[in-house]
Design an enzyme around this catalytic site. Structure first.
Site, PDB file in Angstrom:
ATOM      1  N   GLU A 341     -42.581 -29.535   1.837  1.00  0.00           N
ATOM      2  CA  GLU A 341     -41.453 -29.751   0.896  1.00  0.00           C
ATOM      3  C   GLU A 341     -40.386 -30.866   1.622  1.00  0.00           C
ATOM      4  O   GLU A 341     -40.549 -32.020   1.467  1.00  0.00           O
ATOM      5  CB  GLU A 341     -40.932 -28.607   0.483  1.00  0.00           C
ATOM      6  N   GLU A 625     -34.385 -18.689   3.311  1.00  0.00           N
ATOM      7  CA  GLU A 625     -34.361 -19.271   1.932  1.00  0.00           C
ATOM      8  C   GLU A 625     -34.182 -18.032   0.834  1.00  0.00           C
ATOM      9  O   GLU A 625     -33.548 -18.057  -0.041  1.00  0.00           O
ATOM     10  CB  GLU A 625     -36.015 -19.904   1.398  1.00  0.00           C
TER      11      GLU A 625
HETATM   12  C1  BGC Z   1     -36.704 -25.824  -2.759  1.00  0.00           C
HETATM   13  C2  BGC Z   1     -35.096 -25.513  -3.138  1.00  0.00           C
HETATM   14  C3  BGC Z   1     -34.873 -26.295  -4.267  1.00  0.00           C
HETATM   15  C4  BGC Z   1     -35.731 -25.581  -5.316  1.00  0.00           C
HETATM   16  C5  BGC Z   1     -35.400 -25.985  -6.765  1.00  0.00           C
HETATM   17  C6  BGC Z   1     -37.342 -25.185  -3.682  1.00  0.00           C
HETATM   18  O1  BGC Z   1     -38.634 -25.344  -3.880  1.00  0.00           O
HETATM   19  O2  BGC Z   1     -37.172 -25.389  -1.563  1.00  0.00           O
HETATM   20  O3  BGC Z   1     -34.343 -25.046  -1.865  1.00  0.00           O
HETATM   21  O4  BGC Z   1     -33.265 -26.259  -4.289  1.00  0.00           O
HETATM   22  O5  BGC Z   1     -37.174 -25.528  -4.917  1.00  0.00           O
HETATM   23  O6  BGC Z   1     -35.472 -24.966  -7.453  1.00  0.00           O
END
Ligand code: BGC
Length: 742
Positions: A341, A625
């Site tokens: 990501e 997270e």
């Molecule tokens: C990310 C987040 C991001 C989100 C959107 C994720 O995969 O890690 O931090 O804001 O997607 O919903």
């Protein structure tokens, strides 16, 4: 700067090997100065006579490749001498050509690595000679056999480095070149091995004690051809085994073949998000952990903020927040630094922006990223969910609270540093963004429908739900109002006529109240909620109340009832919050600004899940997270979306700073020229020492309980006006140290 130089690439296919472009520069006599200007589609390191120039990593950095690409400038005078000098540019795929984003699409912006350079030789006698990249340069193979930012690097120090041939001119169009905007990514803190762990599965794992973005550096001498293979992980699982599932498709493996001499092993064009390293292969000798050092890498920024109190777990949380910033400030603000990501997600950046600007001087860092956000803005004004784009992932959702970063981040930068140019520069982007919302759907003054992320990862919609229970239409319309309200202040700050936004704001606020409020409480909007299909949606949630209170969408007469209800919801939930990315940053503010500082403190210091200190109690060294990334019983929330280094929830530090420290920027005090100082002491903390280096000097607050009294020491630099508000004390001061016992 580089307009006469040609872009060069390898003549023949050299597979995944990193190319090294070389040129012999003949320096004829004494020089005054030699300057190199370099860039690459890919990433590069510049070498002069075999020595790496400077300490920057991953140059030229990540920008919107479609629209802009940075070049760097180096003074290489000291490295050059009269006669032949070897100039080398070693390149990797980096973000331009590597597999990036969640779909790991390779070759997104280019299918070949290329470089461009100008070496400007200024002789002592005034003559100037330019050595430009062209087909007279040569291309060699290198020891780097394979390199990907997400997957790691394979370095074979026994591999033959061979001449591929003359460089080829690459005539593919390239993005416009711009000078480097912010500090470079460089090496920072270093960690020795804290413990060697032999896991139940039989793995040998090194624990460096801190989750970082960076790499393990190994200084080793072992037999020629012996191998070292390292895997990386953030956490161990509940059985104590090495856990990599949450890295998803990012391999994060570094492989080295040793030369037989004293080697220093580390990747040149890759980095990992990790605390633990598993030794998958190690030379045939006894393990010597002194060979290993974990090195944190991130963008160079000046540290400005500080915080310390008498409550150790809160100090640890602050440390974790700082590490969240360091690990996610590798050239762009990322969501996380470890899995497939590592993107410039907009919500994450906007919620953390204020905290980031207290911790470090992050002005040019965000300025660079905002340039990319603006460069990727759609024709119709849309702001995408992350910037720069990554592969197939360009486009996609436009979400409230995410795309609003276009307005919120420049505003936060202005608030922190007082630089109007930032606002002026991004004003066109902001205007177009607001028009996008206005033109969206059927309702001009509401933001209804669309594909939002809602209150991402909130815990009030039940097990396994990601979007939270708050109506996305309410969130979207609240952010519409918030962004327009900021546009009024931004227009005023830069001398633009705010009338349009004043009128728009009045209409949006009125429409919001008409659609989402009844008798002083939020209600369900009768039309379908964008994401309501398979999750429960509620009108009154902690997040809906926090947004209404914090964004001022209630009448003053409704405040008390809303705040009381918010406190009640928390108490009915066992003293727990259940907010996600959207509600959490404002929750404590909404409480303490409306008479519930005690509830805010109790959430801050709570240790059950969900809470900030839960992860601290679980041994975290960064911010997670998910509130329940590792559950009480040691199991994981999910392998899919479970980063242990996500700075978003670290945004709580802006509440700590403004309430525990009590320092807040006044509406006419951008850049900390005018602040309020109104700390809210709490006995459990014992003392607090908090502040930051402003442009004028140190602005600091210290308080400490002495029996039933609290002693305060407030340091205000000259040039800063501070309105001190402590109990009955109401004073406006500047330049001095002020002490009170209350
Ligand atoms: C990310 C987040 C991001 C989100 C959107 C994720 O995969 O890690 O931090 O804001 O997607 O919903």
């Amino acid at each position: 700067m580089l307009s006469d130089a040609k872009w060069i690439c390898a003549e023949a296919d050299i597979g995944t090997v990193s190319p090294l472009f070389c040129k012999t520069a003949d320096i004829k006599r004494d020089v005054k100065r030699v300057t190199a200007y370099v860039s690459a589609m890919g990433v590069y390191e510049l070498f002069v006579n075999g020595k790496k120039v400077g300490n920057a990593l991953l140059s030229p950095g990540w920008t919107s490749y479609k629209n802009r690409l940075q070049y760097q400038q180096y003074d290489i005078t000291e490295l050059m001498s009269v006669g032949d000098n070897n100039i080398g540019i070693l390149c990797g795929k980096g973000w331009a050509m590597g597999e990036i984003g969640r779909f790991l699409t390779p070759c997104v912006y280019t299918d070949r690595i290329s470089a461009v350079a100008r070496i400007c030789v200024e002789y002592a006698d005034g003559e100037v000679e330019n050595i430009l990249s062209d087909q007279s340069w040569e291309c060699y193979t290198s020891h780097i056999l394979e390199s990907e930012i997400y997957h790691g690097e394979t370095v074979d120090l026994t591999a033959d480095v061979r001449l591929v041939g003359a460089a080829r001119i690459d005539s593919e169009p390239k993005p416009p070149l711009i000078p480097q905007i912010c500090g470079a990514v460089t090496e920072h803190e270093r960690f020795a091995v804290k413990e060697v762990i032999y896991t139940p599965r039989g793995e040998t794992v090194l624990d460096f004690g801190q989750n970082i973005a960076g790499y393990a550096e190994i200084k080793i001498k072992a037999s020629r051809g012996s191998r070292m293979v390292l895997s990386h992980a953030e956490v161990l699982d509940s059985d104590g085994n090495f856990y990599t599932e949450n890295l998803r498709k990012a391999r994060n493996v570094n492989t080295y073949v040793l030369s037989g001499e004293k080697d220093i092993l580390k990747p040149s064009f890759s980095f990992q998000g990790f605390r633990y390293v598993r030794l998958d292969e190690y030379p045939d000798k006894e393990l010597d952990i002194r060979e290993f050092t974990a090195v944190a890498i991130y963008t160079d920024m000046k540290r400005t903020g500080y915080f310390k109190c008498g409550y150790e777990k809160l100090n640890k949380l602050y440390d974790n927040i700082l590490w969240g910033q360091r690990g996610n400030f590798v050239d762009i603000p990322t969501d996380c630094p470890q899995r497939d990501e590592r993107l410039g997600w907009t919500a994450d950046a906007q919620v953390f922006c204020r905290t980031a600007c207290i911790n470090y001087n992050a002005e040019s860092f965000f300025d660079k990223w905002l340039g990319d956000l603006a460069a990727e803005q759609g024709e119709d004004g849309r702001i995408y969910r992350f910037a720069p784009f990554a592969g197939k992932e360009r486009g996609g959702r436009i979400s409230a609270g995410w795309s609003d970063a276009a307005v919120i981040c420049p505003w936060e930068l202005y608030r922190a540093y007082g630089n109007k140019e930032i606002l002026t520069k991004y004003y066109p982007m902001m205007r177009r963004w607001i028009e996008y919302i206005r033109n969206f759907g059927d309702e001009e003054y509401l933001w209804i429908g669309g594909d939002h992320y809602g209150d991402w990862l909130a815990m009030d919609a039940g097990e396994g739900q990601r979007f939270g229970a708050t109506q996305t239409d309410l969130i979207a319309s609240a952010f519409y109002a918030y962004s327009v309200s900021l546009m009024i202040r931004i227009s005023e700050a830069i001398g633009e006529d705010p009338a349009y936004y004043r009128q728009l704001y009045a209409k949006v606020r009125e429409a919001f109240r008409g659609a989402f409020m009844k008798d002083g409480m939020p209600v369900i909007y009768p039309k379908a909620d964008a994401l309501s299909t398979n999750r429960p949606v509620k009108a009154v949630t902690q997040t809906s109340l926090a947004l209404i209170l914090h964004f001022g969408l209630c009448d003053e007469s409704e405040r008390e009832g809303l705040a009381r209800h918010l406190a009640r919801l928390i108490s009915e939930n066992g003293g727990r919050m259940n907010t996600g990315f959207i509600g959490t940053p404002y929750l404590l503010h909404a409480l303490s600004d409306n008479g519930y500082a005690d509830v805010a403190y109790s959430l801050l210091l709570a240790e059950h899940c969900p809470s900030w200190l839960f992860s601290v109690r679980q041994g975290a060294t960064t911010v997670w997270e998910h509130w329940d990334g590792i559950r009480e019983d040691g199991s994981f929330w999910s392998p899919e979306m479970n980063s242990f280094n996500h700075y978003a929830y670290g945004s709580v530090f802006d509440w700590i700073f403004a309430n525990v420290g009590g320092i807040d920027v006044c509406s006419d005090g951008a850049g900390y020229t005018h602040v309020t100082v109104s700390p809210v002491p709490n006995r459990r903390l014992g003392f607090a020492d908090c502040g930051l280096m402003t442009r004028y000097g140190r602005l600091g607050v210290f308080w400490k309980y002495i029996g039933d009294s609290v002693s305060y020491e407030i340091t205000v630099p000259r040039g800063v006006t501070a309105d001190i508000r402590i109990g009955e004390i109401k004073k406006t001061v500047s330049g001095g140290v002020y002490r009170y016992i209350v």
